[in-house]
Enzyme design. Structure first.
Site, PDB file in Angstrom:
ATOM      1  N   ASN A 111       0.822  -1.210   0.000  1.00 23.46           N
ATOM      2  CA  ASN A 111       0.000   0.000   0.000  1.00 23.46           C
ATOM      3  C   ASN A 111       0.857   1.261   0.000  1.00 23.46           C
ATOM      4  O   ASN A 111       0.637   2.189   0.779  1.00 23.46           O
ATOM      5  CB  ASN A 111      -0.928   0.007   1.223  1.00 23.46           C
ATOM      6  CG  ASN A 111      -2.005   1.056   1.123  1.00 23.46           C
ATOM      7  OD1 ASN A 111      -2.413   1.425   0.035  1.00 23.46           O
ATOM      8  ND2 ASN A 111      -2.471   1.542   2.248  1.00 23.46           N
ATOM      9  N   ARG A 116       8.336   6.397  -2.754  1.00 23.02           N
ATOM     10  CA  ARG A 116       8.540   6.349  -1.310  1.00 23.02           C
ATOM     11  C   ARG A 116       9.184   5.036  -0.885  1.00 23.02           C
ATOM     12  O   ARG A 116       9.952   4.988   0.075  1.00 23.02           O
ATOM     13  CB  ARG A 116       7.228   6.572  -0.554  1.00 23.02           C
ATOM     14  CG  ARG A 116       7.470   7.008   0.888  1.00 23.02           C
ATOM     15  CD  ARG A 116       6.296   7.796   1.436  1.00 23.02           C
ATOM     16  NE  ARG A 116       5.176   6.946   1.728  1.00 23.02           N
ATOM     17  CZ  ARG A 116       4.891   6.481   2.949  1.00 23.02           C
ATOM     18  NH1 ARG A 116       5.661   6.795   3.981  1.00 23.02           N
ATOM     19  NH2 ARG A 116       3.855   5.733   3.141  1.00 23.02           N
ATOM     20  N   ARG A 165       4.252   0.467   8.739  1.00 24.81           N
ATOM     21  CA  ARG A 165       4.919  -0.824   8.525  1.00 24.81           C
ATOM     22  C   ARG A 165       6.088  -1.012   9.479  1.00 24.81           C
ATOM     23  O   ARG A 165       6.712  -2.075   9.496  1.00 24.81           O
ATOM     24  CB  ARG A 165       5.378  -0.923   7.082  1.00 24.81           C
ATOM     25  CG  ARG A 165       4.259  -0.663   6.067  1.00 24.81           C
ATOM     26  CD  ARG A 165       4.790  -0.251   4.714  1.00 24.81           C
ATOM     27  NE  ARG A 165       3.750   0.294   3.859  1.00 24.81           N
ATOM     28  CZ  ARG A 165       3.344   1.561   3.876  1.00 24.81           C
ATOM     29  NH1 ARG A 165       3.915   2.424   4.713  1.00 24.81           N
ATOM     30  NH2 ARG A 165       2.398   1.981   3.076  1.00 24.81           N
ATOM     31  N   LYS A 206      -0.091 -10.972  -1.609  1.00 22.55           N
ATOM     32  CA  LYS A 206       0.602 -10.270  -2.693  1.00 22.55           C
ATOM     33  C   LYS A 206       2.095 -10.138  -2.429  1.00 22.55           C
ATOM     34  O   LYS A 206       2.926 -10.427  -3.291  1.00 22.55           O
ATOM     35  CB  LYS A 206      -0.042  -8.892  -2.904  1.00 22.55           C
ATOM     36  CG  LYS A 206       0.446  -8.163  -4.140  1.00 22.55           C
ATOM     37  CD  LYS A 206       1.628  -7.290  -3.808  1.00 22.55           C
ATOM     38  CE  LYS A 206       2.198  -6.681  -5.080  1.00 22.55           C
ATOM     39  NZ  LYS A 206       3.356  -5.830  -4.755  1.00 22.55           N
ATOM     40  N   PRO A 223       2.364 -11.999  -8.695  1.00 26.23           N
ATOM     41  CA  PRO A 223       1.781 -11.040  -7.747  1.00 26.23           C
ATOM     42  C   PRO A 223       0.660 -10.234  -8.413  1.00 26.23           C
ATOM     43  O   PRO A 223       0.839  -9.717  -9.513  1.00 26.23           O
ATOM     44  CB  PRO A 223       2.960 -10.116  -7.401  1.00 26.23           C
ATOM     45  CG  PRO A 223       4.185 -10.842  -7.848  1.00 26.23           C
ATOM     46  CD  PRO A 223       3.772 -11.707  -8.992  1.00 26.23           C
ATOM     47  N   ASP A 225      -1.337  -6.989  -7.945  1.00 27.33           N
ATOM     48  CA  ASP A 225      -1.536  -5.711  -7.271  1.00 27.33           C
ATOM     49  C   ASP A 225      -2.700  -4.993  -7.944  1.00 27.33           C
ATOM     50  O   ASP A 225      -3.352  -5.542  -8.823  1.00 27.33           O
ATOM     51  CB  ASP A 225      -0.248  -4.874  -7.321  1.00 27.33           C
ATOM     52  CG  ASP A 225       0.199  -4.640  -8.753  1.00 27.33           C
ATOM     53  OD1 ASP A 225      -0.632  -4.207  -9.563  1.00 27.33           O
ATOM     54  OD2 ASP A 225       1.363  -4.913  -9.072  1.00 27.33           O
TER      55      ASP A 225
END
Length: 271
Positions: A111, A116, A165, A206, A223, A225
């Site tokens: 997310n 970043r 996280r 994922k 994966p 997304d």
DNA sequence: TACCAGGCAACTT
DNA sequence: AAGTTGCATGGT
């Protein structure tokens, strides 16, 4: 050396690695505690190791021994959108990266956005990795080992910009220091590997598939997304409920590479 | 200003 | 088992 089906500009933005740094000519690439300078002029690839390790490690990292022409011929002609993506991203490959590094990196990716993620990984390495080389006036740092991260507290991860996280990273490192060895997971079969990865807090379906694909080199890993989901629904006529099982039947073996073509195509088409 | 970004864990039904 | 919600942070 001469190479085919490899394009460093495409790999640099492919989203499977966040440690390719643009330099005046080509890229400064860091993996584990090694660095190289890579340049390309057409089919001519030039690699200069900037650290002590064997050059063969970089050949393996770039997956040079694999016959991409043969793989591509098996993927081609199944779907017009995939064909277009493969033509667009001819130089995309699957890099053979380190499992532990992928666990940390893709935990951060959840997310989150590409910029970043890259910034956070950079801060983590700059803050806690070892200085491994200077290049064009800049310093480059290894990916920190669990021992490099031994003394960190949750707030130290937060300071790297990883947001909420932080606690997942902290807990994983503590578990690893306590004996959890993700390198030992290489011996597991696919199902056990995925189960083991998803037991780690911060790793869901994922991220597990990303780690399985990029870090454990299980090339069928696919994966899904938010972007890939849109592509499958919009261009492969997949129903929402069939998303998870789709790749197994549509791409029996090289789903991971197909996924990378689609992801890269999406990234460049957006602009 | 809301909404999104390579989702996930915790909680509710 | 399946659906809903809060979450750090920077960008648009």
């Amino acid at each position: 050396m001469k190479v085919s089906y490899l394009n460093i500009d495409q790999l640099a933005v492919s989203g499977q690695t966040f440690r390719w740094y643009s330099v005046s000519e080509g890229y400064l690439v860091v993996h584990k505690d090694q660095a190289m300078h890579i340049r390309q002029d057409g089919s001519d690839l030039d690699i200069k190791a900037l650290t002590e390790g064997p050059i063969e490690a970089w050949h393996d990292y770039l997956d040079l021994q694999r016959d991409y022409k043969a793989i591509r011929s098996r993927l081609y002609g199944k779907n017009t959108y995939l064909d277009a993506a493969m033509t667009c991203g001819q130089g995309i490959r699957l890099l053979n990266q380190d499992a532990y590094e992928m666990v940390i990196t893709f935990m951060i990716s959840a997310n989150n956005n590409m910029k970043r993620i890259k910034d956070s990984v950079f801060k983590l390495c700059q803050g806690y990795g070892k200085l491994i080389c200077h290049f064009e006036g800049k310093d480059y740092y290894s990916f920190p080992s669990i021992y490099d991260l031994r003394a960190l507290e949750i707030k130290d991860y937060r300071a790297c910009g990883v947001g909420y996280r932080d606690k997942y990273l902290y807990e994983f490192v503590q578990e690893a220091l306590g004996g959890l060895d993700v390198d030992a997971f290489h011996a597991y079969d696919d199902e056990d590997l995925k189960t083991a990865l998803m037991k780690i807090k911060g790793i869901g379906e994922k991220v597990a598939n990303c780690v399985l694909l990029f870090g454990y080199h299980r090339r069928h890993g696919f994966p899904i997304d938010t972007w890939i989901k849109k592509v499958l629904v919009g261009h492969f006529n997949v129903q929402e409920k069939d998303l998870k099982d789709f790749s197994k039947t549509f791409f029996p073996e090289e789903g991971g590479l197909a996924q990378q073509y689609l992801f890269y195509y999406g990234a460049v088409e957006k602009k």
